[in-house]
Write a protein that holds these residues in place. Sequence first.
Motif, PDB file in Angstrom:
ATOM      1  N   GLY A   1       0.674  -0.733  -0.386  1.00  0.00           N
ATOM      2  CA  GLY A   1       0.056  -0.039  -0.095  1.00  0.00           C
ATOM      3  C   GLY A   1       1.030   1.491   0.394  1.00  0.00           C
ATOM      4  N   ILE A   2       1.898   1.118  -0.362  1.00  0.00           N
ATOM      5  CA  ILE A   2       3.028   1.985   0.032  1.00  0.00           C
ATOM      6  C   ILE A   2       3.059   3.122  -1.226  1.00  0.00           C
ATOM      7  CG2 ILE A   2       4.929   3.161   0.862  1.00  0.00           C
ATOM      8  CD1 ILE A   2       5.642   0.800   2.457  1.00  0.00           C
ATOM      9  N   GLY A   3       2.640   4.227  -1.721  1.00  0.00           N
ATOM     10  CA  GLY A   3       3.489   4.992  -2.258  1.00  0.00           C
ATOM     11  C   GLY A   3       2.529   3.998  -4.227  1.00  0.00           C
ATOM     12  N   ASP A   4       2.681   3.565  -5.412  1.00  0.00           N
ATOM     13  CA  ASP A   4       2.374   3.501  -5.814  1.00  0.00           C
ATOM     14  C   ASP A   4       1.535   2.013  -5.610  1.00  0.00           C
ATOM     15  OD1 ASP A   4       0.751   2.384  -9.010  1.00  0.00           O
ATOM     16  OD2 ASP A   4       2.417   4.216  -9.285  1.00  0.00           O
ATOM     17  N   VAL A   5       0.251   1.601  -5.935  1.00  0.00           N
ATOM     18  CA  VAL A   5      -0.082   0.115  -5.597  1.00  0.00           C
ATOM     19  C   VAL A   5      -0.324  -0.927  -7.090  1.00  0.00           C
ATOM     20  CG1 VAL A   5      -1.859   0.322  -6.175  1.00  0.00           C
ATOM     21  CG2 VAL A   5      -1.456  -1.585  -4.491  1.00  0.00           C
ATOM     22  N   PHE A   6       0.190  -0.085  -8.196  1.00  0.00           N
ATOM     23  CA  PHE A   6       0.993  -0.584  -9.019  1.00  0.00           C
ATOM     24  C   PHE A   6       2.289  -1.503  -9.211  1.00  0.00           C
ATOM     25  CE2 PHE A   6      -3.459   0.781  -9.986  1.00  0.00           C
ATOM     26  CZ  PHE A   6      -4.018  -0.221 -11.530  1.00  0.00           C
ATOM     27  N   VAL A   7       2.649  -0.406  -8.249  1.00  0.00           N
ATOM     28  CA  VAL A   7       4.523  -0.733  -8.516  1.00  0.00           C
ATOM     29  C   VAL A   7       4.789  -1.308  -7.488  1.00  0.00           C
ATOM     30  CG1 VAL A   7       6.671   0.414  -8.255  1.00  0.00           C
ATOM     31  CG2 VAL A   7       4.810   1.119  -9.696  1.00  0.00           C
ATOM     32  N   ALA A   8       4.113  -1.828  -6.667  1.00  0.00           N
ATOM     33  CA  ALA A   8       4.410  -1.712  -5.072  1.00  0.00           C
ATOM     34  C   ALA A   8       4.360  -3.357  -5.309  1.00  0.00           C
ATOM     35  CB  ALA A   8       3.569  -1.529  -3.763  1.00  0.00           C
ATOM     36  N   CYS A   9       3.161  -4.201  -5.897  1.00  0.00           N
ATOM     37  CA  CYS A   9       2.566  -5.302  -6.414  1.00  0.00           C
ATOM     38  C   CYS A   9       3.452  -5.529  -6.942  1.00  0.00           C
ATOM     39  CB  CYS A   9       1.075  -5.013  -6.298  1.00  0.00           C
ATOM     40  SG  CYS A   9       0.320  -6.405  -6.748  1.00  0.00           S
ATOM     41  N   GLY A  10       3.624  -5.508  -7.655  1.00  0.00           N
ATOM     42  CA  GLY A  10       4.850  -6.006  -9.201  1.00  0.00           C
ATOM     43  C   GLY A  10       5.925  -6.255  -8.505  1.00  0.00           C
ATOM     44  N   ALA A  11       6.544  -5.477  -7.747  1.00  0.00           N
ATOM     45  CA  ALA A  11       7.858  -5.679  -7.277  1.00  0.00           C
ATOM     46  C   ALA A  11       7.767  -6.935  -6.210  1.00  0.00           C
ATOM     47  CB  ALA A  11       8.269  -4.533  -6.582  1.00  0.00           C
ATOM     48  N   ALA A  12       6.986  -7.022  -4.997  1.00  0.00           N
ATOM     49  CA  ALA A  12       6.122  -8.181  -4.542  1.00  0.00           C
ATOM     50  C   ALA A  12       6.171  -9.793  -5.080  1.00  0.00           C
ATOM     51  CB  ALA A  12       5.046  -7.617  -4.044  1.00  0.00           C
ATOM     52  N   VAL A  13       5.405  -9.276  -6.074  1.00  0.00           N
ATOM     53  CA  VAL A  13       5.346 -11.038  -6.692  1.00  0.00           C
ATOM     54  C   VAL A  13       6.346 -10.733  -6.924  1.00  0.00           C
ATOM     55  CG1 VAL A  13       2.794 -10.662  -6.356  1.00  0.00           C
ATOM     56  CG2 VAL A  13       4.731 -10.316  -8.835  1.00  0.00           C
ATOM     57  N   LEU A  14       7.286  -9.927  -7.593  1.00  0.00           N
ATOM     58  CA  LEU A  14       8.564 -10.471  -8.552  1.00  0.00           C
ATOM     59  C   LEU A  14       9.605 -10.742  -7.448  1.00  0.00           C
ATOM     60  CD1 LEU A  14       9.774 -11.175 -11.539  1.00  0.00           C
ATOM     61  CD2 LEU A  14      10.809  -8.461 -10.721  1.00  0.00           C
ATOM     62  N   LEU A  15       9.542 -10.477  -6.203  1.00  0.00           N
ATOM     63  CA  LEU A  15      10.481 -11.004  -5.711  1.00  0.00           C
ATOM     64  C   LEU A  15      10.128 -12.524  -4.693  1.00  0.00           C
ATOM     65  CD1 LEU A  15      12.679 -10.232  -3.502  1.00  0.00           C
ATOM     66  CD2 LEU A  15      10.564  -9.333  -2.149  1.00  0.00           C
ATOM     67  N   GLY A  16       9.107 -12.519  -4.750  1.00  0.00           N
ATOM     68  CA  GLY A  16       8.685 -13.250  -3.572  1.00  0.00           C
ATOM     69  C   GLY A  16       8.859 -15.079  -4.410  1.00  0.00           C
ATOM     70  N   ALA A  17       8.641 -14.668  -5.740  1.00  0.00           N
ATOM     71  CA  ALA A  17       8.993 -15.972  -6.714  1.00  0.00           C
ATOM     72  C   ALA A  17      10.260 -16.336  -7.329  1.00  0.00           C
ATOM     73  CB  ALA A  17       8.355 -15.395  -8.242  1.00  0.00           C
ATOM     74  N   VAL A  18      10.799 -14.805  -7.014  1.00  0.00           N
ATOM     75  CA  VAL A  18      12.338 -15.440  -7.323  1.00  0.00           C
ATOM     76  C   VAL A  18      13.052 -15.980  -5.807  1.00  0.00           C
ATOM     77  CG1 VAL A  18      14.972 -14.197  -7.898  1.00  0.00           C
ATOM     78  CG2 VAL A  18      12.746 -13.832  -9.366  1.00  0.00           C
ATOM     79  N   SER A  19      12.454 -15.492  -5.199  1.00  0.00           N
ATOM     80  CA  SER A  19      12.622 -15.924  -3.664  1.00  0.00           C
ATOM     81  C   SER A  19      13.082 -17.595  -3.840  1.00  0.00           C
ATOM     82  CB  SER A  19      12.850 -15.521  -2.812  1.00  0.00           C
ATOM     83  OG  SER A  19      13.077 -13.697  -2.828  1.00  0.00           O
ATOM     84  N   THR A  20      11.032 -17.973  -4.169  1.00  0.00           N
ATOM     85  CA  THR A  20      11.184 -19.384  -3.797  1.00  0.00           C
ATOM     86  C   THR A  20      11.501 -20.337  -4.501  1.00  0.00           C
ATOM     87  OG1 THR A  20       8.593 -18.235  -3.537  1.00  0.00           O
ATOM     88  CG2 THR A  20       8.776 -20.500  -3.713  1.00  0.00           C
ATOM     89  N   ALA A  21      11.996 -19.511  -6.589  1.00  0.00           N
ATOM     90  CA  ALA A  21      12.780 -20.470  -7.394  1.00  0.00           C
ATOM     91  C   ALA A  21      13.434 -20.632  -6.455  1.00  0.00           C
ATOM     92  CB  ALA A  21      12.527 -19.992  -9.035  1.00  0.00           C
ATOM     93  N   GLY A  22      14.090 -20.450  -6.487  1.00  0.00           N
ATOM     94  CA  GLY A  22      15.962 -19.985  -5.600  1.00  0.00           C
ATOM     95  C   GLY A  22      16.252 -21.188  -4.592  1.00  0.00           C
ATOM     96  N   PHE A  23      15.159 -21.269  -3.893  1.00  0.00           N
ATOM     97  CA  PHE A  23      14.870 -21.738  -2.114  1.00  0.00           C
ATOM     98  C   PHE A  23      14.609 -23.402  -2.423  1.00  0.00           C
ATOM     99  CE2 PHE A  23      14.147 -18.335   0.658  1.00  0.00           C
ATOM    100  CZ  PHE A  23      15.556 -18.027   0.939  1.00  0.00           C
ATOM    101  N   ILE A  24      13.508 -23.687  -3.460  1.00  0.00           N
ATOM    102  CA  ILE A  24      13.917 -24.680  -3.961  1.00  0.00           C
ATOM    103  C   ILE A  24      14.752 -25.693  -5.546  1.00  0.00           C
ATOM    104  CG2 ILE A  24      11.883 -26.022  -6.489  1.00  0.00           C
ATOM    105  CD1 ILE A  24       9.547 -23.696  -6.033  1.00  0.00           C
ATOM    106  N   ARG A  25      15.180 -24.616  -6.006  1.00  0.00           N
ATOM    107  CA  ARG A  25      16.016 -25.534  -6.322  1.00  0.00           C
ATOM    108  C   ARG A  25      17.154 -25.573  -5.389  1.00  0.00           C
ATOM    109  NH1 ARG A  25      18.835 -25.302 -11.376  1.00  0.00           N
ATOM    110  NH2 ARG A  25      21.126 -24.625 -11.248  1.00  0.00           N
ATOM    111  N   TYR A  26      17.825 -24.889  -4.436  1.00  0.00           N
ATOM    112  CA  TYR A  26      18.422 -24.848  -3.338  1.00  0.00           C
ATOM    113  C   TYR A  26      18.144 -26.638  -2.992  1.00  0.00           C
ATOM    114  CZ  TYR A  26      20.809 -25.192   1.000  1.00  0.00           C
ATOM    115  OH  TYR A  26      21.881 -25.278   2.046  1.00  0.00           O
ATOM    116  N   ALA A  27      17.515 -26.384  -2.330  1.00  0.00           N
ATOM    117  CA  ALA A  27      16.811 -27.665  -1.631  1.00  0.00           C
ATOM    118  C   ALA A  27      16.750 -28.836  -2.035  1.00  0.00           C
ATOM    119  CB  ALA A  27      15.172 -27.373  -0.918  1.00  0.00           C
ATOM    120  N   CYS A  28      16.303 -29.072  -3.494  1.00  0.00           N
ATOM    121  CA  CYS A  28      15.993 -29.836  -3.949  1.00  0.00           C
ATOM    122  C   CYS A  28      17.294 -30.704  -4.713  1.00  0.00           C
ATOM    123  CB  CYS A  28      15.094 -29.768  -5.407  1.00  0.00           C
ATOM    124  SG  CYS A  28      13.370 -29.542  -5.569  1.00  0.00           S
ATOM    125  N   ARG A  29      17.896 -30.003  -4.661  1.00  0.00           N
ATOM    126  CA  ARG A  29      19.645 -30.146  -4.743  1.00  0.00           C
ATOM    127  C   ARG A  29      20.349 -30.695  -4.142  1.00  0.00           C
ATOM    128  NH1 ARG A  29      22.899 -25.958  -8.742  1.00  0.00           N
ATOM    129  NH2 ARG A  29      24.270 -27.874  -9.625  1.00  0.00           N
TER     130      ARG A  29
END
Length: 391
Positions: free
Chosen positions: A358-386
């Motif tokens: 809800g800080i600033g432009d909600v379009f920008v903030a939501c896009g940044a949050a989903v991108l951060l979450g998805a990249v972090s998720t994939a990184g942890f999955i890759r590490y754990a599965c290997r």
Amino acid sequence: MNRNNENYTFLFVTLGLLTAFGPFVTDFYLPALPALADYFRSSASMAQMSLTTGMFGLAVGQVFIGPISDRYGRRMPLLVSMAAFIVATALCIVAPNIYLFNLLRLFQGFTAAGGIVLARSIATDMYTGNELTLFIAMISAVNGVAPVVAPVVGGMLLDFTSWKGTFVQLLLVGAALLVLCSQVRESLPVARRSARGVLSAFAAYGKVFRNPKYVAFLAAYASSMLVLFAYISASPFILQQGYGLSPLAFGLCFAANAVGIGVGCAVAGRFADSYRGLRIGGGASVFMAIVTAAALWMKAPIAVVEPAFFLLMFAFGMIQPAGTSIVLDCERDNAGAASAALGASGFLMGGIVSPLVGIGDVFVACGAAVLLGAVSTAGFIRYACRRWPAA
């Protein structure tokens, strides 16, 4: 438990509804957030804070109720939680101001947490391995029904009643679940229960967090929840204020995206190898997060943004069943604590990300949050599965 058991269908439906309880408590009144702010003559951010306090309640409640169920069994804590939820919801309806309402939402979330953590614990008591993944995938698909029904019904109710009507409906849902839970049999025999006292039972958290495999896969699961809750908390403002949708139209869009989660869960349940399904879901999540973030940052037409949200939620749904079952399989001897930490991590992420989008432009903030979450998720999955490949 044999899948031919006559109680299988009843258990499947009941546990599915219980796992859906948290999303239902969160999503049902989303279309009413603007009306809630008007009623209490508060700011939009204060009304949105009720979403945050509810999520923190869901997180903290699971942390407490999980170990208690390891000590005293699953059934009694489940019944007490459902009864307390009814009381908490009734108090929310009569709250005189936004500050007390937000505090009561914390209590409401705390009581609703019992159904979530205990549903997973009961499933873990009864199933293992791919059978556990399949069962969780099935109840996760039921879980997708709640976000479909909740905002649509909530939006429709606003045409006939105030936001209080949505909470009356929540109270009735809680009462119905209490009746169903009264028919659920105890899944944790006395011989398998923790012999420690209530306070020492919380030492189980030390055990589960000393398991590096559990922690790694838990980190992947928690990161995926950043994506979900960034979408949940930002979508009312993006779709209603940004694109001018009515509460009902918003509810229909939200419901369609929830179908995406359910379909993703169903697809994930078809993978014979949970680890492979998890990796594919992680990759799909990153791809769709990039697409969604780009659409939001460019403020593309709703005809582009809404399908992007749908496919992002589909990818999220693919991660959930395998991610959940792998995490819980890591700590079968401390299933209550493991399930509680799993659930709490997700709602803690929600409580953190909700005010941030809800800080600033909600379009920008939501896009940044989903991108951060998805990249972090994939990184942890890759590490754990290997490091811990499937046996």
